[in-house]
Scaffold this active site. Structure first.
Site, short mmCIF file in Angstrom:
data_model
loop_
_atom_site.label_atom_id
_atom_site.label_comp_id
_atom_site.label_asym_id
_atom_site.label_seq_id
_atom_site.Cartn_x
_atom_site.Cartn_y
_atom_site.Cartn_z
N LYS A 244 0.84 -1.21 0.00
CA LYS A 244 0.00 0.00 0.00
C LYS A 244 0.87 1.26 0.00
O LYS A 244 0.69 2.17 -0.81
CB LYS A 244 -0.93 0.03 1.23
CG LYS A 244 -1.82 -1.20 1.38
CD LYS A 244 -2.73 -1.11 2.60
CE LYS A 244 -2.02 -1.16 3.93
NZ LYS A 244 -1.39 -2.45 4.25
N ARG B 292 -10.18 0.66 8.06
CA ARG B 292 -9.77 -0.68 8.47
C ARG B 292 -10.87 -1.42 9.20
O ARG B 292 -10.68 -2.57 9.58
CB ARG B 292 -8.60 -0.55 9.43
CG ARG B 292 -7.24 -0.75 8.82
CD ARG B 292 -6.23 -0.47 9.91
NE ARG B 292 -5.04 -1.22 9.81
CZ ARG B 292 -3.92 -0.78 9.21
NH1 ARG B 292 -3.90 0.38 8.60
NH2 ARG B 292 -2.86 -1.52 9.21
N ARG C 191 11.82 -4.75 5.62
CA ARG C 191 11.57 -3.37 5.20
C ARG C 191 12.37 -2.35 6.02
O ARG C 191 12.55 -2.49 7.21
CB ARG C 191 10.08 -3.08 5.39
CG ARG C 191 9.73 -1.60 5.26
CD ARG C 191 8.26 -1.38 5.26
NE ARG C 191 7.61 -1.95 6.40
CZ ARG C 191 6.29 -2.03 6.53
NH1 ARG C 191 5.51 -1.60 5.56
NH2 ARG C 191 5.75 -2.53 7.60
N ARG D 121 10.67 -0.07 11.55
CA ARG D 121 9.51 0.10 12.43
C ARG D 121 9.54 -0.89 13.57
O ARG D 121 9.83 -2.06 13.36
CB ARG D 121 8.22 -0.07 11.62
CG ARG D 121 7.81 1.19 10.89
CD ARG D 121 6.74 0.99 9.87
NE ARG D 121 5.60 0.19 10.32
CZ ARG D 121 4.53 -0.07 9.58
NH1 ARG D 121 4.46 0.42 8.35
NH2 ARG D 121 3.54 -0.77 10.04
N ARG E 291 -0.99 -8.44 13.25
CA ARG E 291 -1.53 -7.45 12.30
C ARG E 291 -2.32 -8.14 11.19
O ARG E 291 -3.36 -7.65 10.75
CB ARG E 291 -0.39 -6.59 11.74
CG ARG E 291 0.11 -5.57 12.78
CD ARG E 291 1.53 -5.09 12.52
NE ARG E 291 1.72 -4.54 11.19
CZ ARG E 291 2.93 -4.36 10.64
NH1 ARG E 291 4.03 -4.67 11.31
NH2 ARG E 291 3.03 -3.84 9.43
P1 AP5 Z 1 4.81 -1.54 1.96
O1 AP5 Z 1 4.44 -0.80 0.73
O2 AP5 Z 1 5.55 -0.81 3.01
O3 AP5 Z 1 3.54 -2.30 2.55
P2 AP5 Z 1 2.22 -1.74 3.25
O4 AP5 Z 1 1.06 -2.40 2.58
O5 AP5 Z 1 2.25 -0.27 3.32
O6 AP5 Z 1 2.39 -2.44 4.67
P3 AP5 Z 1 2.31 -1.84 6.13
O7 AP5 Z 1 3.10 -2.79 6.99
O8 AP5 Z 1 2.68 -0.40 6.18
O9 AP5 Z 1 0.81 -2.01 6.42
P4 AP5 Z 1 0.11 -2.00 7.76
O10 AP5 Z 1 -1.28 -1.94 7.31
O11 AP5 Z 1 0.44 -3.15 8.65
O12 AP5 Z 1 0.76 -0.74 8.53
P5 AP5 Z 1 0.21 0.72 8.80
O13 AP5 Z 1 1.36 1.64 8.85
O14 AP5 Z 1 -0.91 1.03 7.91
O15 AP5 Z 1 5.68 -2.82 1.50
C1 AP5 Z 1 6.29 -3.67 2.44
C2 AP5 Z 1 7.70 -4.06 1.98
O16 AP5 Z 1 7.61 -4.89 0.83
C3 AP5 Z 1 8.57 -2.87 1.56
O17 AP5 Z 1 9.88 -3.11 1.98
C4 AP5 Z 1 8.49 -2.85 0.04
O18 AP5 Z 1 9.69 -2.37 -0.55
C5 AP5 Z 1 8.25 -4.32 -0.29
N1 AP5 Z 1 7.33 -4.49 -1.43
C6 AP5 Z 1 6.21 -3.77 -1.70
N2 AP5 Z 1 5.59 -4.24 -2.81
C7 AP5 Z 1 6.35 -5.29 -3.25
C8 AP5 Z 1 6.23 -6.18 -4.37
N3 AP5 Z 1 5.22 -6.08 -5.25
N4 AP5 Z 1 7.17 -7.14 -4.48
C9 AP5 Z 1 8.21 -7.25 -3.59
N5 AP5 Z 1 8.36 -6.41 -2.52
C10 AP5 Z 1 7.45 -5.45 -2.36
O19 AP5 Z 1 -0.38 0.55 10.29
C11 AP5 Z 1 0.48 0.30 11.39
C12 AP5 Z 1 -0.31 0.25 12.67
O20 AP5 Z 1 -0.93 1.53 12.91
C13 AP5 Z 1 -1.48 -0.75 12.69
O21 AP5 Z 1 -1.04 -2.05 13.06
C14 AP5 Z 1 -2.42 -0.11 13.73
O22 AP5 Z 1 -1.96 -0.35 15.04
C15 AP5 Z 1 -2.26 1.38 13.44
N6 AP5 Z 1 -3.24 1.86 12.44
C16 AP5 Z 1 -2.95 2.43 11.22
N7 AP5 Z 1 -4.06 2.76 10.57
C17 AP5 Z 1 -5.11 2.40 11.38
C18 AP5 Z 1 -6.53 2.47 11.24
N8 AP5 Z 1 -7.10 2.99 10.12
N9 AP5 Z 1 -7.28 2.01 12.26
C19 AP5 Z 1 -6.73 1.51 13.39
N10 AP5 Z 1 -5.39 1.41 13.57
C20 AP5 Z 1 -4.59 1.84 12.58
MG MG Z 2 2.40 1.14 4.88
#
Ligand code: AP5
Ligand code: MG
Ligand code: ZN
Length: 217
Positions: free
Chosen positions: A13, A88, A127, A161, A172
């Site tokens: 994402k 979410r 990552r 992170r 997660r």
């Molecule tokens: P990346 O693009 O970083 O993946 P992502 O989908 O952004 O994954 P996240 O871990 O950020 O998602 P998340 O939903 O767990 O975390 P968030 O910050 O939203 O890609 C990952 C890696 O893979 C990178 O190294 C990239 O280079 C590589 N990659 C990407 N695409 C690839 C491909 N096609 N092939 C190979 N490699 C690839 O949330 C974190 C925390 O915040 C949550 O756990 C929760 O506690 C809180 N939170 C955030 N939003 C909310 C909400 N709306 N409601 C409640 N709690 C929330």
């Molecule tokens: Mg992300």
């Protein structure tokens, strides 16, 4: 155009949202990034969110919808928003409808990044990001072009992170399956959902998304 990128942790994402930002002048709205900034700044929201995020659980709906509402009041989001990691839960999906409605905006697409969960633990634990500009990298799949030097800003400082360890990633993912995946049918019924193969190369996923936004798919 306003779109949601939906998919489990590590689906890509953030990677795709930042590419859309550079390519189309849309604005990435990542609740994860906003919460991490609040934790770093030690704001009241950050203090509440810190432990929940470190455990891999979800921060409360009121908090995240509150920060998205404030962000949508900033003029840059009128050019188009990419919702990354929000909504979410079903309650957040409802809030987003109202927040957009109140501002006379609407959702164009919900893009689901379809991925194989087994591969995601590797993606997430490998990552890292630039400590200066936030550009994203990966130990195996996406290294800087020059070793230990950010492609975007030239910085030599990187960070990881605290929630990117194998155990928290499992929590997660379980949260995604239990609370987030069930919102897809809501958008399905409105004809907004498009699916892309999130296991393809990063460039290929970008091309699949571009085809959808340009009406070629
Ligand atoms: P990346 O693009 O970083 O993946 P992502 O989908 O952004 O994954 P996240 O871990 O950020 O998602 P998340 O939903 O767990 O975390 P968030 O910050 O939203 O890609 C990952 C890696 O893979 C990178 O190294 C990239 O280079 C590589 N990659 C990407 N695409 C690839 C491909 N096609 N092939 C190979 N490699 C690839 O949330 C974190 C925390 O915040 C949550 O756990 C929760 O506690 C809180 N939170 C955030 N939003 C909310 C909400 N709306 N409601 C409640 N709690 C929330
Ligand atoms: Mg992300
Ligand atoms: Zn950088």
């Amino acid at each position: 155009m306003n779109i949601i990128l939906l998919g489990p942790p590590g689906a890509g994402k953030g990677t795709q949202a930042s590419r859309l930002e550079s390519a189309r002048g849309m604005v990435q709205l990542s609740t994860g990034d906003m919460l991490r900034a609040a934790v770093k700044a030690g704001t009241p929201t950050g203090v509440k969110a810190k432990a929940v995020m470190e455990s891999g659980g979800l921060v409360s709906d009121d908090i995240v919808s509150g920060i998205i509402g404030e962000r949508l009041d900033m003029a840059d989001t009128e050019k188009g928003a990419i919702f990354d990691g929000y909504p979410r839960t079903a309650a957040q999906a409802e809030s987003l409808d109202s927040l957009l409605d109140e501002r006379g905006r609407q959702l164009d697409f919900v893009i689901e990044l379809q991925v194989n969960e087994d591969a995601l633990v590797d993606r997430v634990t490998g990552r890292f990001t630039c400590a200066q500009c936030g550009a994203g990298y990966h130990d195996k799949f996406n290294l800087p072009k020059v070793a230990e030097t950010c492609d975007v800003c030239g910085s030599h400082e990187f960070k990881r992170r605290p929630d990117d360890n194998a155990e928290t990633v499992r929590t997660r993912m379980a949260e995604y399956r239990a609370k987030t995946a069930p919102i897809l049918p809501i958008y399905e019924a409105r004809g907004l959902v498009r699916r892309v193969d999130g296991m393809a190369d990063i460039d290929d996923v970008t091309a699949q998304i571009a085809a959808i936004l340009d009406g070629r798919d």
